[in-house]
Write a protein that holds these residues in place. Structure first.
Motif, PDB file in Angstrom:
ATOM      1  N   UNK A  53       0.760  -1.307   0.171  1.00 33.65           N
ATOM      2  CA  UNK A  53      -0.010   0.103  -0.122  1.00 33.65           C
ATOM      3  C   UNK A  53       0.747   1.199  -0.186  1.00 33.65           C
ATOM      4  N   UNK A  54       1.922   1.146   0.767  1.00 33.12           N
ATOM      5  CA  UNK A  54       2.744   2.637   0.939  1.00 33.12           C
ATOM      6  C   UNK A  54       3.980   2.626  -0.040  1.00 33.12           C
ATOM      7  N   UNK A  55       4.339   1.448  -0.432  1.00 31.86           N
ATOM      8  CA  UNK A  55       5.630   1.845  -1.386  1.00 31.86           C
ATOM      9  C   UNK A  55       5.161   1.539  -2.824  1.00 31.86           C
ATOM     10  N   UNK A  56       3.915   1.000  -3.264  1.00 33.30           N
ATOM     11  CA  UNK A  56       3.578   0.688  -4.682  1.00 33.30           C
ATOM     12  C   UNK A  56       2.359   1.371  -4.873  1.00 33.30           C
ATOM     13  N   UNK A  57       1.075   1.293  -4.069  1.00 35.70           N
ATOM     14  CA  UNK A  57       0.024   1.900  -4.524  1.00 35.70           C
ATOM     15  C   UNK A  57      -0.106   3.315  -4.266  1.00 35.70           C
ATOM     16  N   UNK A  58       0.788   3.810  -3.467  1.00 36.44           N
ATOM     17  CA  UNK A  58       0.738   5.272  -2.862  1.00 36.44           C
ATOM     18  C   UNK A  58       1.366   5.870  -3.911  1.00 36.44           C
ATOM     19  N   UNK A  59       2.388   5.283  -4.830  1.00 42.10           N
ATOM     20  CA  UNK A  59       2.960   6.026  -5.888  1.00 42.10           C
ATOM     21  C   UNK A  59       2.114   6.045  -7.108  1.00 42.10           C
ATOM     22  N   UNK A  60       0.889   5.525  -7.455  1.00 39.32           N
ATOM     23  CA  UNK A  60       0.171   5.547  -8.280  1.00 39.32           C
ATOM     24  C   UNK A  60      -1.275   6.549  -7.923  1.00 39.32           C
ATOM     25  N   UNK A  61      -1.019   7.122  -6.846  1.00 37.39           N
ATOM     26  CA  UNK A  61      -2.053   8.117  -6.545  1.00 37.39           C
ATOM     27  C   UNK A  61      -3.258   7.653  -5.559  1.00 37.39           C
ATOM     28  N   UNK A  62      -3.020   6.341  -4.933  1.00 39.87           N
ATOM     29  CA  UNK A  62      -3.954   5.776  -4.156  1.00 39.87           C
ATOM     30  C   UNK A  62      -3.622   6.301  -2.812  1.00 39.87           C
ATOM     31  N   UNK A  63      -4.511   7.104  -2.131  1.00 38.44           N
ATOM     32  CA  UNK A  63      -4.276   7.524  -0.692  1.00 38.44           C
ATOM     33  C   UNK A  63      -4.991   6.328   0.351  1.00 38.44           C
ATOM     34  N   UNK A  64      -3.729   6.299   1.010  1.00 33.59           N
ATOM     35  CA  UNK A  64      -4.192   5.038   2.071  1.00 33.59           C
ATOM     36  C   UNK A  64      -4.370   5.837   3.564  1.00 33.59           C
ATOM     37  N   UNK A  65      -5.499   5.364   4.286  1.00 31.90           N
ATOM     38  CA  UNK A  65      -5.878   6.088   5.531  1.00 31.90           C
ATOM     39  C   UNK A  65      -5.695   5.072   6.645  1.00 31.90           C
ATOM     40  N   UNK A  66      -4.870   4.843   7.395  1.00 30.94           N
ATOM     41  CA  UNK A  66      -4.599   3.796   8.452  1.00 30.94           C
ATOM     42  C   UNK A  66      -5.601   4.466   9.881  1.00 30.94           C
ATOM     43  N   UNK A  67      -6.415   3.607   9.968  1.00 34.65           N
ATOM     44  CA  UNK A  67      -7.462   3.722  11.212  1.00 34.65           C
ATOM     45  C   UNK A  67      -7.707   2.501  12.152  1.00 34.65           C
ATOM     46  N   UNK A  68      -7.756   2.966  13.294  1.00 38.29           N
ATOM     47  CA  UNK A  68      -8.243   1.870  14.360  1.00 38.29           C
ATOM     48  C   UNK A  68      -9.427   1.587  14.219  1.00 38.29           C
ATOM     49  N   UNK A  69      -9.697   0.064  14.052  1.00 37.78           N
ATOM     50  CA  UNK A  69     -11.103  -0.525  13.736  1.00 37.78           C
ATOM     51  C   UNK A  69     -11.655  -1.226  14.936  1.00 37.78           C
TER      52      UNK A  69
END
Length: 384
Positions: free
Chosen positions: A110-126
């Motif tokens: 998520x952070x090293x591959x998809x973030x580079x393609x403009x996908x925003x990752x939100x980490x949330x306690x569930x």
């Protein structure tokens, strides 16, 4: 022949498996071929080229679907290949909400591959499902859940998360690797897609790397199948055969993993050198009531912190075990021990790791199916 009406233990043995039409072999053959002969261009028996489909893989996919009470199953070259294929449903500018305590490989992609393609990752306690509401916006497309989480065994309410996601038109994806279909079926609680590292409990013998996606939505399955075929994240027939064979004893193995896990967790909790044990079967474990609702048992995965909270103290335990093997992975018949901070979760920066409760001395156990007295004796001498 449909196997959908049978109980899980029966489905695991029979689903997807038919006698070989040419020989009557009761076990699915390994169709070790790269291509299939056609009688005329476009005229074939449902198989053209082994990247697109293979009969051994088809049998496994049908068995995976049956195990998760699903319409469709897809088999992949690894759990990460399955994860990658699901994430390819997203477009640049989309956002995904992810549980903040998750497998390091998922964090990394998520952070090293998809973030580079403009996908925003939100980490949330569930821990409370409602926590995700404030992060949802017009760009949010997907919620990614692990439960129990790796390695702190946090429990997420699949039904509550799925209900919130549906209200906002989002896809809910659940990584069900830790629980396996024997203990938990996320689709039954409203999830849209379930992913597995089939390398773990589904295969169960630490001899094959494989991944799986199961789901009920036909249009979504067609999309995922197109991505898999187009990008090539396909398993070989021999690995499919090994996972298919592993599935046949999943119920027997998981029963013993659960029995052994419970005894080891209680032993550790009473050990004078152990600070804390993370196992979702304890009544005072956070969200234990939710685990009880959505799971049929509590499994053999757990982690524990030492009172001496240092990497050195953890490494001393790791080097002293005789039965618990120091190794990556989990879910095999043999017991494994690992140090998340320097192994499975090394991709996560220390500051974030510590903030999520993943301490320096945290040790993760995959409790196997050996005699539990031998396992407890091994931990006794290793912890000292």
């Amino acid at each position: 022949m449909s196997h959908t009406h049978y109980k899980l233990n029966t489905k695991l043995i029979h689903a997807g498996v038919e006698p070989d039409p040419s020989t009557g072999a009761i076990m699915t053959p390994i169709y070790q071929t790269s291509t299939f002969v056609q009688s005329a261009p476009g005229e074939h028996l449902g198989y053209e080229y082994a990247r697109s489909q293979n009969p051994t893989r088809t049998a496994l996919q049908n068995a995976l679907a049956a195990a998760e009470n699903a319409q469709f199953g897809l088999s992949f070259s690894s759990g990460m290949a399955a994860t990658d294929t699901v994430l390819r449903l997203l477009n640049p500018g989309d956002e995904i909400i992810v549980s903040d305590d998750l497998y390091g490989g998922t964090y990394r992609i998520l952070t090293k591959v998809y973030a580079r393609f403009g996908i925003k990752v939100n980490f949330v306690s569930m821990a409370q499902a409602g926590n995700i509401e404030s992060t949802i916006n017009a760009n949010t497309k997907m919620v990614w859940v692990e439960t129990p989480t790796n390695p702190l065994m946090n429990i997420v309410d699949i039904e509550a998360i799925s209900n919130i996601a549906k209200k906002h038109g989002l896809l809910t994806v659940v990584d069900n690797t830790f629980a396996s279909p024997y203990l938990q079926n996320p689709l039954d609680w409203g999830a849209d897609i379930v992913v597995h590292s089939a390398t773990k409990y589904l295969g169960g013998h630490s001899d094959a790397v494989n991944g799986a996606i199961v789901l009920n939505d036909a249009a979504l399955e067609e999309q995922l199948r197109f991505i898999q075929n187009g990008c090539g994240a396909v398993p070989g027939p021999h690995d499919c055969w090994l996972i298919l064979r592993g599935l046949k004893t999943l119920h027997l193995r998981m029963q013993r993993h659960c029995e052994n896990g419970e005894k080891v967790a209680h032993f550790l909790r009473n050990h004078p050198k152990v600070e804390k044990v993370f196992w979702c079967g304890f009544e005072d474990h956070p969200n234990h009531d939710i685990a009880k609702k959505q799971m049929r048992g509590f499994g053999g995965m757990m982690s524990f912190m030492l009172k001496e909270d240092s990497i050195e103290a953890a490494h001393n335990v790791l080097k002293n075990t005789k039965l618990f093997a120091l190794a990556e992975s989990l879910g095999g018949v043999e017991s494994l021990i690992g140090h998340p901070a320097s192994m499975t979760h090394a991709a996560i920066p220390r500051e974030q790791r510590m903030a999520n409760g993943l301490s320096d001395s945290l040790i993760r156990l995959s409790v196997g199916v050996e005699d539990v007295e031998d396992l407890i004796a091994d931990l006794t001498q290793a912890i000292g």
